[in-house]
Design an enzyme around this catalytic site. Structure first.
Site, PDB file in Angstrom:
ATOM      1  N   CYS A 162       0.798  -1.224   0.000  1.00 48.40           N
ATOM      2  CA  CYS A 162       0.000   0.000   0.000  1.00 48.40           C
ATOM      3  C   CYS A 162       0.833   1.278   0.000  1.00 48.40           C
ATOM      4  O   CYS A 162       0.275   2.367  -0.090  1.00 48.40           O
ATOM      5  CB  CYS A 162      -0.961  -0.004   1.190  1.00 48.40           C
ATOM      6  SG  CYS A 162      -2.143  -1.367   1.117  1.00 48.40           S
ATOM      7  N   HIS A 302      -2.238   8.245   6.442  1.00 44.17           N
ATOM      8  CA  HIS A 302      -2.538   6.945   5.842  1.00 44.17           C
ATOM      9  C   HIS A 302      -3.967   6.552   6.207  1.00 44.17           C
ATOM     10  O   HIS A 302      -4.725   6.112   5.351  1.00 44.17           O
ATOM     11  CB  HIS A 302      -1.538   5.909   6.336  1.00 44.17           C
ATOM     12  CG  HIS A 302      -1.659   4.585   5.667  1.00 44.17           C
ATOM     13  ND1 HIS A 302      -1.525   4.431   4.309  1.00 44.17           N
ATOM     14  CD2 HIS A 302      -1.899   3.337   6.169  1.00 44.17           C
ATOM     15  CE1 HIS A 302      -1.668   3.155   3.988  1.00 44.17           C
ATOM     16  NE2 HIS A 302      -1.911   2.474   5.095  1.00 44.17           N
ATOM     17  N   GLU A 313      -0.897   5.315  13.971  1.00 46.24           N
ATOM     18  CA  GLU A 313      -0.452   6.504  13.234  1.00 46.24           C
ATOM     19  C   GLU A 313      -0.559   7.754  14.096  1.00 46.24           C
ATOM     20  O   GLU A 313       0.322   8.630  14.044  1.00 46.24           O
ATOM     21  CB  GLU A 313      -1.262   6.678  11.957  1.00 46.24           C
ATOM     22  CG  GLU A 313      -0.725   7.787  11.072  1.00 46.24           C
ATOM     23  CD  GLU A 313      -1.348   7.835   9.684  1.00 46.24           C
ATOM     24  OE1 GLU A 313      -0.817   8.561   8.819  1.00 46.24           O
ATOM     25  OE2 GLU A 313      -2.374   7.150   9.463  1.00 46.24           O
ATOM     26  N   LYS A 334      -9.162   8.757   2.694  1.00 45.01           N
ATOM     27  CA  LYS A 334      -9.708   7.412   2.497  1.00 45.01           C
ATOM     28  C   LYS A 334     -11.126   7.301   3.037  1.00 45.01           C
ATOM     29  O   LYS A 334     -11.858   6.371   2.680  1.00 45.01           O
ATOM     30  CB  LYS A 334      -8.812   6.365   3.163  1.00 45.01           C
ATOM     31  CG  LYS A 334      -7.465   6.155   2.481  1.00 45.01           C
ATOM     32  CD  LYS A 334      -6.687   5.035   3.152  1.00 45.01           C
ATOM     33  CE  LYS A 334      -5.343   4.779   2.486  1.00 45.01           C
ATOM     34  NZ  LYS A 334      -4.350   5.825   2.782  1.00 45.01           N
ATOM     35  N   HIS A 339      -9.668   2.786   0.244  1.00 42.77           N
ATOM     36  CA  HIS A 339      -8.224   2.553   0.211  1.00 42.77           C
ATOM     37  C   HIS A 339      -7.852   1.989  -1.156  1.00 42.77           C
ATOM     38  O   HIS A 339      -8.206   0.859  -1.491  1.00 42.77           O
ATOM     39  CB  HIS A 339      -7.859   1.578   1.337  1.00 42.77           C
ATOM     40  CG  HIS A 339      -6.387   1.399   1.534  1.00 42.77           C
ATOM     41  ND1 HIS A 339      -5.435   1.987   0.727  1.00 42.77           N
ATOM     42  CD2 HIS A 339      -5.693   0.673   2.465  1.00 42.77           C
ATOM     43  CE1 HIS A 339      -4.238   1.641   1.154  1.00 42.77           C
ATOM     44  NE2 HIS A 339      -4.366   0.857   2.191  1.00 42.77           N
ATOM     45  N   PHE A 398       1.686  -3.486   3.950  1.00 40.78           N
ATOM     46  CA  PHE A 398       1.968  -4.821   4.467  1.00 40.78           C
ATOM     47  C   PHE A 398       3.465  -5.116   4.307  1.00 40.78           C
ATOM     48  O   PHE A 398       4.108  -4.683   3.345  1.00 40.78           O
ATOM     49  CB  PHE A 398       1.167  -5.872   3.706  1.00 40.78           C
ATOM     50  CG  PHE A 398      -0.276  -5.993   4.130  1.00 40.78           C
ATOM     51  CD1 PHE A 398      -0.825  -5.154   5.066  1.00 40.78           C
ATOM     52  CD2 PHE A 398      -1.096  -6.965   3.575  1.00 40.78           C
ATOM     53  CE1 PHE A 398      -2.152  -5.263   5.454  1.00 40.78           C
ATOM     54  CE2 PHE A 398      -2.425  -7.097   3.954  1.00 40.78           C
ATOM     55  CZ  PHE A 398      -2.958  -6.241   4.888  1.00 40.78           C
TER      56      PHE A 398
END
Length: 411
Positions: A162, A302, A313, A334, A339, A398
């Site tokens: 991502c 994010h 975060e 998002k 996403h 990831f």
């Protein structure tokens, strides 16, 4: 070191099939999430997604090419063409060796792989398309755009889950900064709202199951969040060396000030609870830009709408920014776009650059009940007109791969 600026942006997003439509939708707080229409999702635990709407690849590619290539490549081509048009960059024969393409995807052509495998099982090996492999591989987005435009400089495809397209833009920034190219078409594309991907993420319990209220499903930092919403699209930018852009009278939207990279070295899908990787990547970008935390006006987070990720975060931002964390505007777009996986960083870098160019910050929608520990200024519900001299954007993936980019008003 050479200075690098953004001179063009092309966006295909769940809010619209152009940069203007996407930006206007973000400022209006529009929601791009709805029931899945690209396949029959009956029987799936997750039946919602942020799909691209009313996109016709034939507007950008010849009919034969449409059939050859996976949808993520269609989106990349369209976004790249938009970015080039908005930039006004003409790739002449003389310029071509100094113009590159760096476009990635987190997953790539999985829908095409699915279809060809089904054909193999049902009809046999002779019926697998001769264009299957080049039509599905991740680097073909970059390769096809290079072929179409004649760009003969660096040509690569970054793959970092991502954070893919944030890394793509960061790589392009470094290539130009250090003299490998004068201009680069950079970003990412993703189009994996397909049965296998949705089933896989659902099995991980990573996706929201708010199937009856799709418009409320993506809700970063809200205590009722239950996972992210998968989206699709492309975010492509034109990066140029400053003097190169000035010589041709290019529109300069923002300057790329810094790029940071880090690894969590912790877990295949989860960040460490102390936010170490996120904190280090933001600090690395600030150091690269020679900025202090209080210089940052806006963070495009994010912010995926997962329980653990959003909290971590926030911890990372507080670690790096200290008291200044409470003075910076933060939002997760998002909440509106879902996403976009490997394309998220390209879209969100573009949003950060547009925030700098237009002095406006998109909101975080659906933030009705923030958790007590999520106590920063997440720009809830409504966009904000404000001076944005410096914007920072985070992308985490990831495998613990993190990227952070900083843009600002060019001086």
């Amino acid at each position: 070191m050479r200075r690098v600026v953004v001179t063009g942006i092309g966006l295909i997003s769940p809010l619209g099939n152009s940069t203007g439509a996407t930006w206007e939708g973000l400022l209006a707080g529009q929601n791009g999430v709805g029931p899945i229409t690209s396949f029959d999702a009956d029987g799936y635990a997750v039946r919602i997604a942020a799909e691209i709407k009313d996109f016709d690849a034939a507007d950008w590619l010849e009919p034969k090419e449409v059939k050859k290539f996976d949808r993520f490549i269609h989106y990349a081509v369209a976004a790249a063409d938009m970015a080039l048009e908005s930039s006004g960059l003409e790739i002449t024969e003389a310029e071509a060796p100094r113009v590159g393409v760096v476009i990635g995807s987190g997953i790539g052509g999985l829908p095409l792989i699915e279809r060809q495998y089904d054909r193999l099982l049902k009809k046999g090996p002779r019926f697998v398309s001769a264009f299957f492999i080049p039509g599905a591989i991740i680097n073909m987005a970059s390769g096809l755009i290079s072929i179409r435009t004649g760009a003969k400089g660096p040509n690569s495809a970054t793959v970092c889950a991502c954070s893919t397209s944030a890394y793509s833009i960061g790589d392009a920034f470094l290539y130009i900064r250090h003299g490998y190219a004068d201009a680069i078409i950079a970003g990412g594309a993703e189009a994996v709202i397909n049965p296998l991907t949705v089933a896989g993420f659902a099995s991980m319990r990573a996706l929201s199951t708010r199937n009856d209220e799709p418009e409320r499903a993506s809700r970063p930092w809200d205590k009722d969040r239950d996972g992210f919403v998968i989206g699709e699209g492309a975010g492509i930018v034109i990066l140029e060396e400053l003097e190169h852009a000035k010589r041709r009278g290019a529109p300069i939207l923002a300057e790329v000030l810094g790029f940071g990279m880090s690894s969590d070295a912790y877990h295949i899908s989860a960040p460490s609870a102390d936010g170490d990787g996120g904190a280090r990547v933001m600090q690395a970008a600030l150091d690269d830009a020679k900025l202090n935390p209080e210089d940052v006006d806006y963070i495009n987070a994010h912010g995926t709408s997962t329980q653990h990720g959003d909290r971590v975060e926030t911890i990372a931002i507080k670690t790096v920014f200290g008291d200044a964390a409470y003075n910076v505007a933060i939002s997760s777009t998002k909440s509106m776009t879902g996403h976009l996986l490997g394309a998220a960083g390209g879209l969100e870098f573009s949003i950060a650059a547009l925030s700098v160019a237009h002095d406006a910050v998109p909101p975080t929608i659906n933030l009705d009940n923030p958790e007590p520990e999520n106590d920063l200024d997440y720009v809830p519900h409504e966009a904000r007109d404000m001076r944005v001299d410096v914007a920072l954007t985070n992308s985490f993936g990831f495998g613990g791969t993190n990227a952070c980019l900083i843009v600002g008003k060019p001086k």
